[in-house]
Motif scaffolding. Structure first.
Motif, PDB file in Angstrom:
ATOM      1  N   GLN A   2       0.826  -1.204   0.000  1.00 27.23           N
ATOM      2  CA  GLN A   2       0.000   0.000   0.000  1.00 27.23           C
ATOM      3  C   GLN A   2       0.864   1.260   0.000  1.00 27.23           C
ATOM      4  OE1 GLN A   2      -2.603  -0.375   3.384  1.00 27.23           O
ATOM      5  NE2 GLN A   2      -3.707  -2.120   2.528  1.00 27.23           N
ATOM      6  N   GLN A   3       1.910   1.234   0.792  1.00 25.20           N
ATOM      7  CA  GLN A   3       2.815   2.384   0.847  1.00 25.20           C
ATOM      8  C   GLN A   3       3.536   2.595  -0.479  1.00 25.20           C
ATOM      9  OE1 GLN A   3       1.880   4.326   3.498  1.00 25.20           O
ATOM     10  NE2 GLN A   3       4.026   4.554   4.089  1.00 25.20           N
ATOM     11  N   LYS A   4       3.942   1.508  -1.097  1.00 29.51           N
ATOM     12  CA  LYS A   4       4.615   1.608  -2.391  1.00 29.51           C
ATOM     13  C   LYS A   4       3.688   2.220  -3.435  1.00 29.51           C
ATOM     14  CE  LYS A   4       7.250  -1.163  -5.733  1.00 29.51           C
ATOM     15  NZ  LYS A   4       7.776  -2.532  -6.046  1.00 29.51           N
ATOM     16  N   ALA A   5       2.437   1.800  -3.431  1.00 28.61           N
ATOM     17  CA  ALA A   5       1.461   2.356  -4.371  1.00 28.61           C
ATOM     18  C   ALA A   5       1.229   3.841  -4.130  1.00 28.61           C
ATOM     19  CB  ALA A   5       0.139   1.592  -4.256  1.00 28.61           C
ATOM     20  N   ALA A   6       1.422   4.273  -2.870  1.00 27.51           N
ATOM     21  CA  ALA A   6       1.247   5.687  -2.523  1.00 27.51           C
ATOM     22  C   ALA A   6       2.524   6.495  -2.699  1.00 27.51           C
ATOM     23  CB  ALA A   6       0.759   5.805  -1.083  1.00 27.51           C
ATOM     24  N   GLY A   7       3.596   5.831  -3.141  1.00 25.97           N
ATOM     25  CA  GLY A   7       4.849   6.532  -3.405  1.00 25.97           C
ATOM     26  C   GLY A   7       5.803   6.601  -2.232  1.00 25.97           C
ATOM     27  N   SER A   8       5.636   5.746  -1.229  1.00 28.41           N
ATOM     28  CA  SER A   8       6.520   5.760  -0.061  1.00 28.41           C
ATOM     29  C   SER A   8       7.254   4.430   0.060  1.00 28.41           C
ATOM     30  CB  SER A   8       5.735   6.018   1.222  1.00 28.41           C
ATOM     31  OG  SER A   8       6.572   5.906   2.355  1.00 28.41           O
ATOM     32  N   ALA A   9       8.528   4.512   0.461  1.00 31.60           N
ATOM     33  CA  ALA A   9       9.335   3.313   0.667  1.00 31.60           C
ATOM     34  C   ALA A   9       9.289   2.836   2.109  1.00 31.60           C
ATOM     35  CB  ALA A   9      10.786   3.590   0.278  1.00 31.60           C
ATOM     36  N   LEU A  61       7.273   2.034   6.030  1.00 29.20           N
ATOM     37  CA  LEU A  61       6.078   1.384   6.549  1.00 29.20           C
ATOM     38  C   LEU A  61       4.994   2.376   6.936  1.00 29.20           C
ATOM     39  CD1 LEU A  61       7.574  -1.523   8.691  1.00 29.20           C
ATOM     40  CD2 LEU A  61       5.719  -1.769   7.032  1.00 29.20           C
ATOM     41  N   ILE A  62       5.410   3.543   7.431  1.00 28.06           N
ATOM     42  CA  ILE A  62       4.463   4.544   7.902  1.00 28.06           C
ATOM     43  C   ILE A  62       4.806   5.889   7.281  1.00 28.06           C
ATOM     44  CG2 ILE A  62       3.429   5.665   9.925  1.00 28.06           C
ATOM     45  CD1 ILE A  62       3.060   2.639   9.906  1.00 28.06           C
ATOM     46  N   GLY A  63       3.823   6.562   6.682  1.00 26.72           N
ATOM     47  CA  GLY A  63       4.043   7.907   6.174  1.00 26.72           C
ATOM     48  C   GLY A  63       5.103   7.964   5.095  1.00 26.72           C
ATOM     49  N   LYS A  64       5.837   9.067   5.092  1.00 22.70           N
ATOM     50  CA  LYS A  64       6.812   9.326   4.040  1.00 22.70           C
ATOM     51  C   LYS A  64       8.262   9.288   4.524  1.00 22.70           C
ATOM     52  CE  LYS A  64       3.753  10.270   0.760  1.00 22.70           C
ATOM     53  NZ  LYS A  64       3.618   9.433  -0.466  1.00 22.70           N
ATOM     54  N   GLN A  65       8.464   8.960   5.805  1.00 18.44           N
ATOM     55  CA  GLN A  65       9.838   8.957   6.297  1.00 18.44           C
ATOM     56  C   GLN A  65      10.081   7.795   7.249  1.00 18.44           C
ATOM     57  OE1 GLN A  65       9.719  12.908   8.196  1.00 18.44           O
ATOM     58  NE2 GLN A  65      10.002  11.893  10.184  1.00 18.44           N
ATOM     59  N   LEU A  66      11.348   7.595   7.541  1.00 19.74           N
ATOM     60  CA  LEU A  66      11.770   6.507   8.418  1.00 19.74           C
ATOM     61  C   LEU A  66      11.115   6.634   9.790  1.00 19.74           C
ATOM     62  CD1 LEU A  66      13.943   4.150   8.754  1.00 19.74           C
ATOM     63  CD2 LEU A  66      15.345   5.914   9.862  1.00 19.74           C
ATOM     64  N   SER A  67      10.657   5.511  10.325  1.00 18.48           N
ATOM     65  CA  SER A  67      10.197   5.463  11.704  1.00 18.48           C
ATOM     66  C   SER A  67      10.747   4.201  12.363  1.00 18.48           C
ATOM     67  CB  SER A  67       8.673   5.517  11.795  1.00 18.48           C
ATOM     68  OG  SER A  67       8.093   4.332  11.284  1.00 18.48           O
ATOM     69  N   ALA A  68      10.509   4.082  13.662  1.00 13.90           N
ATOM     70  CA  ALA A  68      11.115   2.988  14.415  1.00 13.90           C
ATOM     71  C   ALA A  68      10.723   1.620  13.890  1.00 13.90           C
ATOM     72  CB  ALA A  68      10.738   3.114  15.887  1.00 13.90           C
ATOM     73  N   CYS A  69       9.486   1.462  13.412  1.00 16.05           N
ATOM     74  CA  CYS A  69       9.077   0.130  12.971  1.00 16.05           C
ATOM     75  C   CYS A  69       9.855  -0.330  11.734  1.00 16.05           C
ATOM     76  CB  CYS A  69       7.576   0.048  12.756  1.00 16.05           C
ATOM     77  SG  CYS A  69       6.885   1.183  11.545  1.00 16.05           S
TER      78      CYS A  69
END
Length: 257
Positions: A178-185, A187-195
């Motif tokens: 889902q994130q890839k389809a939305a243009g994000s690499a 897991l959450i949002g558009k930037q790196l997070s702990a998960c």
């Protein structure tokens, strides 16, 4: 990595991070990644796998790793405690999203990956069920009864473990698609997070990095590479693509042990 003994470390100020020496335990790898990305310096302290670690217990009240001890503060050992410590004393972009819904989703994924009854917990049960837990202690004095009691080992939990892991992996892969389809690499949002960091660390439990990127004992690599049919079916390529990107872009290779 050069480890201090417990007796050496407890005399020092600053952050001491207890790690299972020279073994890529996912909880320890995750703690290192979170602290590193948050620019938090620490001194590594040796914990010996499958040993009593009495001196460590005397210092911290715990025998396992990782454990983070900052100055005279109480020891912190869970993924959540270590993340909040890194957020408090570190610098750079936060690993916890500001948006409350994204924050809740991030915390949920990390709990599923790192927490009790989660991905790592279930893999540990599955390994015990296959009889792959070794006792490398020269004295052979590790209390296996305490270990099995602490982890809730039973025929029922062992049988459930692969299905539980596969369910979590399927959830992660759906989110990544889902994130890839939305243009994000991520897991959450558009930037790196702990998960993202947590999955990168715990993915080693089902697909070790190459030896030149992550050294580990042969028996550990063999155990981590063994997949049940449920796990093999759930190991969507996007999970490892994401893992590899996180190491290359954010954590760095080789893994320092």
């Amino acid at each position: 990595m050069k480890y201090l003994s417990v007796s050496e470390a407890r005399k020092l100020p600053g952050l001491r991070l207890v790690l299972t020496a020279h073994m890529p335990g996912p909880w320890g790898v995750a703690a290192q990644a979170v602290l590193s990305v948050r620019n938090v310096k620490f001194v590594p302290v040796e914990q010996r796998a499958m040993e009593a670690n009495e001196e460590l217990f005397e210092w911290t009240g715990m025998r396992n790793a990782p454990i983070a001890v900052l100055d005279d503060d109480p020891p912190q050992s869970t993924w959540h405690e270590i993340l909040l410590l890194a957020e408090r004393v570190g610098s750079g972009p936060s690993l916890i999203p500001n948006d409350p819904l994204e924050r809740a989703l991030m915390m949920g994924f990390s709990t599923e990956i790192c927490g009790p009854d989660g991905f790592g917990w279930s893999r540990r049960l599955e390994l015990m069920g296959r009889g792959t837990t070794r006792n490398p202690s020269p004295s052979g004095n590790y209390d296996m009864t305490r270990m099995t009691r602490s982890y809730g080992v039973s025929p029922e939990t062992i049988a459930r473990a692969p299905k539980r892991m596969a369910s979590i992996m399927n959830g992660l892969s759906r989110q990544l698609h889902q994130q890839k389809a939305a243009g994000s690499a991520y897991l959450i949002g558009k930037q790196l997070s702990a998960c993202d960091l947590h999955w990168a660390a715990f993915s080693l439990f089902v697909s070790p990095l190459p030896a030149q990127e992550c050294v580990m004992p042969d028996f550990m690599r063999e155990n981590y590479s063994h997949l049940t049919p449920e796990l093999s079916a759930a190991l969507d390529p996007i999970l490892l693509e994401h893992r590899n990107m996180i190491y290359q872009r954010h954590i760095g290779l080789p893994v320092d042990l």
